[in-house]
Design a protein around this motif. Structure first.
Motif, short mmCIF file in Angstrom:
data_model
loop_
_atom_site.label_atom_id
_atom_site.label_comp_id
_atom_site.label_asym_id
_atom_site.label_seq_id
_atom_site.Cartn_x
_atom_site.Cartn_y
_atom_site.Cartn_z
N GLU A 1 -26.29 8.51 -35.54
CA GLU A 1 -26.98 7.31 -35.06
C GLU A 1 -27.03 6.21 -36.12
O GLU A 1 -27.19 5.04 -35.80
N SER A 2 -26.90 6.61 -37.39
CA SER A 2 -26.95 5.61 -38.47
C SER A 2 -25.71 4.72 -38.51
O SER A 2 -25.69 3.67 -39.15
N MET A 3 -24.67 5.12 -37.79
CA MET A 3 -23.39 4.39 -37.80
C MET A 3 -23.55 3.00 -37.16
O MET A 3 -24.06 2.89 -36.06
N THR A 4 -23.11 1.97 -37.88
CA THR A 4 -23.16 0.61 -37.31
C THR A 4 -21.77 0.00 -37.15
O THR A 4 -21.61 -0.98 -36.43
N GLU A 5 -20.77 0.56 -37.82
CA GLU A 5 -19.43 -0.02 -37.70
C GLU A 5 -18.36 1.06 -37.77
O GLU A 5 -18.38 1.94 -38.62
N ILE A 6 -17.42 0.97 -36.82
CA ILE A 6 -16.22 1.80 -36.86
C ILE A 6 -15.07 0.83 -37.11
O ILE A 6 -14.80 -0.05 -36.30
N GLY A 7 -14.44 0.95 -38.25
CA GLY A 7 -13.46 -0.05 -38.69
C GLY A 7 -12.23 -0.15 -37.81
O GLY A 7 -11.90 0.76 -37.04
N GLN A 8 -11.56 -1.27 -37.95
CA GLN A 8 -10.31 -1.52 -37.22
C GLN A 8 -9.35 -0.34 -37.39
O GLN A 8 -9.13 0.14 -38.50
N GLY A 9 -8.80 0.13 -36.27
CA GLY A 9 -7.78 1.18 -36.33
C GLY A 9 -8.24 2.52 -36.89
O GLY A 9 -7.41 3.35 -37.25
N ALA A 10 -9.57 2.74 -36.94
CA ALA A 10 -10.10 3.94 -37.62
C ALA A 10 -9.51 5.24 -37.07
O ALA A 10 -9.28 6.19 -37.82
N PHE A 11 -9.26 5.28 -35.75
CA PHE A 11 -8.72 6.50 -35.13
C PHE A 11 -7.37 6.21 -34.46
O PHE A 11 -6.98 6.86 -33.50
N HIS A 12 -6.65 5.24 -34.99
CA HIS A 12 -5.34 4.84 -34.47
C HIS A 12 -4.41 6.06 -34.42
O HIS A 12 -4.26 6.77 -35.41
N SER A 13 -3.80 6.28 -33.26
CA SER A 13 -2.80 7.34 -33.11
C SER A 13 -3.31 8.74 -33.40
O SER A 13 -2.56 9.60 -33.86
N CYS A 14 -4.60 8.97 -33.12
CA CYS A 14 -5.14 10.34 -33.18
C CYS A 14 -4.86 10.96 -31.81
O CYS A 14 -5.69 10.90 -30.90
N VAL A 15 -3.65 11.51 -31.66
CA VAL A 15 -3.12 11.82 -30.33
C VAL A 15 -3.74 13.05 -29.67
O VAL A 15 -3.47 13.34 -28.50
N SER A 16 -4.59 13.80 -30.39
CA SER A 16 -5.24 14.97 -29.80
C SER A 16 -6.70 14.73 -29.43
O SER A 16 -7.34 15.58 -28.83
N LEU A 17 -7.23 13.58 -29.82
CA LEU A 17 -8.64 13.27 -29.58
C LEU A 17 -8.90 13.15 -28.08
O LEU A 17 -8.22 12.39 -27.40
N GLU A 18 -9.87 13.92 -27.57
CA GLU A 18 -10.06 14.01 -26.12
C GLU A 18 -11.23 13.20 -25.58
O GLU A 18 -11.18 12.69 -24.47
N SER A 19 -12.32 13.13 -26.34
CA SER A 19 -13.47 12.34 -25.88
C SER A 19 -14.21 11.77 -27.07
O SER A 19 -14.15 12.32 -28.17
N VAL A 20 -14.89 10.65 -26.82
CA VAL A 20 -15.58 9.94 -27.90
C VAL A 20 -16.91 9.41 -27.37
O VAL A 20 -16.96 8.86 -26.26
N THR A 21 -17.97 9.59 -28.15
CA THR A 21 -19.24 8.91 -27.87
C THR A 21 -19.48 7.93 -29.01
O THR A 21 -19.54 8.31 -30.17
N VAL A 22 -19.57 6.65 -28.65
CA VAL A 22 -19.79 5.60 -29.65
C VAL A 22 -21.29 5.52 -29.93
O VAL A 22 -22.08 5.35 -29.00
N PRO A 23 -21.71 5.65 -31.19
CA PRO A 23 -23.14 5.64 -31.50
C PRO A 23 -23.82 4.34 -31.08
O PRO A 23 -23.19 3.28 -31.02
N GLU A 24 -25.12 4.44 -30.80
CA GLU A 24 -25.81 3.33 -30.13
C GLU A 24 -25.99 2.08 -30.99
O GLU A 24 -26.25 1.02 -30.44
N ASN A 25 -25.84 2.18 -32.30
CA ASN A 25 -26.04 0.99 -33.14
C ASN A 25 -24.75 0.25 -33.48
O ASN A 25 -24.76 -0.72 -34.23
N VAL A 26 -23.63 0.72 -32.91
CA VAL A 26 -22.36 0.00 -33.08
C VAL A 26 -22.35 -1.15 -32.07
O VAL A 26 -22.51 -0.93 -30.88
N THR A 27 -22.17 -2.39 -32.55
CA THR A 27 -22.24 -3.54 -31.64
C THR A 27 -20.86 -4.09 -31.26
O THR A 27 -20.72 -4.73 -30.22
N VAL A 28 -19.86 -3.83 -32.09
CA VAL A 28 -18.50 -4.32 -31.78
C VAL A 28 -17.54 -3.15 -31.92
O VAL A 28 -17.58 -2.43 -32.91
#
Length: 232
Positions: free
Chosen positions: A112-139
């Motif tokens: 929950e402390s996460m406020t930013e996920i940088g550009q391309g942070a998970f680019h081409s992670c071809v096995s990633l199946e699901s993602v929950t974006v933390p509530e304090n990320v605004t962009v």
């Protein structure tokens, strides 16, 4: 040891171990611990589990190009080894292209402390199946999940206002996206996938029509949009 404050002997000890392991380049029992003054991590090579922790307030982030840098420094032999990432509470930012091309990365847990996920942070992670974006990320930044070809479901839980260009570009399996009513802007080429998309939107149909939607979002044109008022 320079650790003078007694209240956190344990963390000082683990940091010391991390530095020692980092210097020798190998850890006991298939585990490696490393980091610097801003972060530390433990990688269980047998399980492919990476756990990240921040070190102090205001310096709590996963660094830019994390995996490729750690590879070039010899701490992580290959990005393919990473299967699960857990980022502990206190970490506020994931750097740009931090986990790019970790092709066996299947699950990511962000705090929950996460406020930013940088550009391309998970680019081409071809096995990633699901993602929950933390509530304090605004962009949601550009290319953040670009080319995640196994990604089926995304939940944005809180305060996202903007989904930037190509955030989910080439996510061809994407079927379910939860978008909060706070979103006012969806960029270019965000939803270009080939699967039929179900959008669960936290606002009304009128709110949805007020969103600025960029060019080249073919999956949105054929999507099933479920509005909050429909009891979804």
């Amino acid at each position: 040891s320079k650790a003078s404050n007694t209240e956190s002997t344990e963390s000082a000890e683990s940091v010391e171990t991390a530095q020692a392991v980092s210097e020798t380049g190998s850890g006991r029992k298939g585990k490696i611990m490393a980091g610097d003054e801003t972060y530390q991590y433990v990688l269980d090579r047998d399980l492919g589990k990476l756990t990240m922790a921040g070190k102090e307030a205001g310096k709590t982030e996963v660094p830019d190009d994390f995996v490729s840098t750690e590879q070039s420094e010899g701490n992580i032999e290959s990005s393919d080894i990473i299967k699960d990432v857990t980022i502990n509470e206190g970490v506020e930012r994931i750097g740009i292209y931090a986990f790019e091309e970790c092709k066996n990365l299947k699950t990511v847990i962000m705090p929950e402390s996460m406020t930013e996920i940088g550009q391309g942070a998970f680019h081409s992670c071809v096995s990633l199946e699901s993602v929950t974006v933390p509530e304090n990320v605004t962009v949601l930044n550009e290319n953040v999940f670009f080319g995640c070809d196994s990604l089926k479901e995304v939940k944005m839980t809180g305060k996202v206002t903007k989904i930037s260009d190509m955030a989910f570009g080439n996510c061809n399996q994407l079927e379910s996206v939860v978008i909060p009513a706070s979103v006012t802007e969806i960029g270019d080429s965000v939803f270009t996938g080939e699967a039929t998309l179900n959008v669960y939107f936290g606002g009304t149909e009128a709110d949805w029509k007020n969103i600025s939607i960029g060019n080249d979002n073919p999956a949105l044109e054929t999507a099933n949009i479920h509005y909050e008022s429909d009891g979804e």
